[in-house]
Design a protein around this motif. Structure first.
Motif, short mmCIF file in Angstrom:
data_model
loop_
_atom_site.label_atom_id
_atom_site.label_comp_id
_atom_site.label_asym_id
_atom_site.label_seq_id
_atom_site.Cartn_x
_atom_site.Cartn_y
_atom_site.Cartn_z
N SER A 229 37.60 22.66 -13.21
CA SER A 229 36.72 21.60 -13.73
C SER A 229 35.91 20.95 -12.62
O SER A 229 34.72 20.67 -12.80
CB SER A 229 37.56 20.54 -14.45
N ALA A 230 36.55 20.72 -11.46
CA ALA A 230 35.85 20.11 -10.33
C ALA A 230 34.75 21.03 -9.82
O ALA A 230 33.64 20.58 -9.49
CB ALA A 230 36.84 19.79 -9.22
N LEU A 231 35.03 22.33 -9.74
CA LEU A 231 34.03 23.29 -9.32
C LEU A 231 32.86 23.35 -10.30
O LEU A 231 31.69 23.39 -9.90
CB LEU A 231 34.66 24.69 -9.21
N THR A 232 33.19 23.35 -11.57
CA THR A 232 32.15 23.39 -12.61
C THR A 232 31.24 22.19 -12.49
O THR A 232 30.00 22.31 -12.53
CB THR A 232 32.80 23.43 -14.00
N GLN A 233 31.83 21.00 -12.33
CA GLN A 233 31.03 19.78 -12.21
C GLN A 233 30.16 19.81 -10.96
O GLN A 233 28.99 19.42 -10.98
CB GLN A 233 31.94 18.56 -12.18
N LEU B 193 28.36 30.12 -15.23
CA LEU B 193 27.52 29.07 -14.65
C LEU B 193 27.04 29.48 -13.26
O LEU B 193 25.86 29.29 -12.92
CB LEU B 193 28.33 27.77 -14.56
N ILE B 194 27.94 30.06 -12.46
CA ILE B 194 27.57 30.53 -11.12
C ILE B 194 26.50 31.61 -11.23
O ILE B 194 25.49 31.60 -10.51
CB ILE B 194 28.80 31.07 -10.37
N GLU B 195 26.71 32.55 -12.11
CA GLU B 195 25.78 33.66 -12.26
C GLU B 195 24.41 33.19 -12.75
O GLU B 195 23.37 33.72 -12.33
CB GLU B 195 26.37 34.68 -13.24
N ILE C 247 26.52 31.83 -2.29
CA ILE C 247 27.14 32.72 -1.31
C ILE C 247 28.66 32.56 -1.40
O ILE C 247 29.17 31.45 -1.33
CB ILE C 247 26.70 32.37 0.12
N ALA C 248 29.37 33.67 -1.59
CA ALA C 248 30.82 33.65 -1.52
C ALA C 248 31.21 33.94 -0.08
O ALA C 248 30.89 35.01 0.45
CB ALA C 248 31.43 34.69 -2.45
N ALA C 249 31.85 32.97 0.57
CA ALA C 249 32.27 33.11 1.97
C ALA C 249 33.78 33.32 2.00
O ALA C 249 34.55 32.35 1.90
CB ALA C 249 31.86 31.88 2.77
N LEU C 250 34.20 34.57 2.14
CA LEU C 250 35.61 34.91 1.99
C LEU C 250 36.32 34.81 3.33
O LEU C 250 36.19 35.69 4.19
CB LEU C 250 35.75 36.32 1.42
N LEU D 211 32.65 37.94 -7.90
CA LEU D 211 31.80 38.85 -8.67
C LEU D 211 30.61 38.13 -9.30
O LEU D 211 29.58 38.76 -9.59
CB LEU D 211 32.62 39.55 -9.76
N ALA D 212 30.73 36.84 -9.52
CA ALA D 212 29.64 36.07 -10.13
C ALA D 212 28.64 35.58 -9.09
O ALA D 212 27.56 35.11 -9.45
CB ALA D 212 30.20 34.89 -10.91
N CYS D 213 29.00 35.67 -7.81
CA CYS D 213 28.14 35.15 -6.75
C CYS D 213 27.05 36.16 -6.39
O CYS D 213 27.10 37.33 -6.75
CB CYS D 213 28.97 34.80 -5.52
N ASP D 214 26.06 35.69 -5.63
CA ASP D 214 24.89 36.52 -5.32
C ASP D 214 25.04 37.31 -4.03
O ASP D 214 24.55 38.44 -3.93
CB ASP D 214 23.65 35.63 -5.21
#
Length: 263
Positions: free
Chosen positions: A38-42, A95-97, A104-107, A120-123
């Motif tokens: 929920s926090a990420l979504t917001q 939402l991310i997509e 950017i997904a920084a792993l 997978l949803a990141c660019d």
């Protein structure tokens, strides 16, 4: 100007047109709770409407990016709770997509299950040399619900996706780069600087053109070539009238850095 907002589960840090979102449950390998989702979504919804944010970076605190859903959460034993969680994380990945801002997904470390579905949803995906990535749902008789069966084969090919999902094994970031999921693998010591440089570079581009490019690219795989070409031409014709395009051409002629406004 740089601002930072820390909550128990999510750290937000913003500056130079970049919003960093750091999962902050290192003791649990940044596994996802409903409150963290929920926090990420917001945070992403807020960023979408904030003109000061042009790029979003999603990363983790500690030795993991994200180990997926928190399976130790007592509520996970109830089927209805599991369905609620899957619905929430599924909406987050969509939402991310759909965000017009590059994500950017920084792993920084371990990335499995729901963590992989976020990726997978990141660019763009940047990973440390030490990062290990996998699906892992099959290891615990779990079925993915946030896009893995749909997005993974589009990223790495159908048979590769089957092997990765059926075995549940984790693999080093270099192997995922060879498969096409990871864009950049960098030394652990250079990780933050590399991601920061990439994010700042994207932040100098026209947010309007990046948003339109992302929209066209995402849609391209789901339609015939002829339809995609017509859509691209329509967007291109529309873009001719944008202030950013005019500014870009003016900056080129005047040999100066462009100042884009996203209009």
């Amino acid at each position: 100007m740089e601002t930072a907002i820390n909550t128990e589960e999510l750290i937000r840090q913003q500056g130079d047109a970049v919003l960093w979102l750091k999962l902050n449950r290192p003791q649990a390998l940044n596994s996802l709770t409903l409150s963290l989702v929920s926090a990420l979504t917001q945070a992403i919804e807020d960023a979408q409407s904030d003109p000061e944010v042009r790029v979003i970076v999603l990363t983790g605190e500690g030795r993991a990016f994200c180990a997926g859903a928190d399976l130790k959460d007592p509520a996970r034993s109830r089927p209805e709770s599991g369905a609620e969680f899957v619905k929430a994380i599924g909406a987050l990945t969509e939402l991310i997509e759909a965000s017009t801002k590059p994500v950017i997904a920084a792993l920084n470390g371990i990335t499995v299950a729901g963590g992989l579905e976020l990726v997978l949803a990141c660019d763009i995906v940047v990973a440390t040399e030490s990062a290990r990535i996998g699906d892992a749902h099959s290891n615990y008789a779990l079925f993915p619900g946030a896009g893995a069966t749909v997005r993974l084969p589009r990223k790495v090919g159908l048979n590769n996706a089957k092997l990765l999902m059926f075995t549940g094994d984790m693999h080093p970031a270099s192997e995922w780069k060879a498969l096409g999921l990871v864009n950049m693998v960098v030394a652990d010591a250079d990780f933050i600087n590399s991601v920061t440089a990439l994010a700042k570079k994207l932040g100098t581009k026209s947010p309007l053109v990046l948003g339109r490019m992302k929209q066209a690219l995402n849609d391209a795989l789901d339609q015939p070539v002829s339809v995609g070409l017509r859509y691209e031409r329509a967007l291109s014709n529309l873009h001719h009238f944008s202030a950013d395009r005019i500014e870009g051409l003016a900056a080129f002629k005047e040999k100066r850095p462009p100042q884009f406004t996203g209009k």
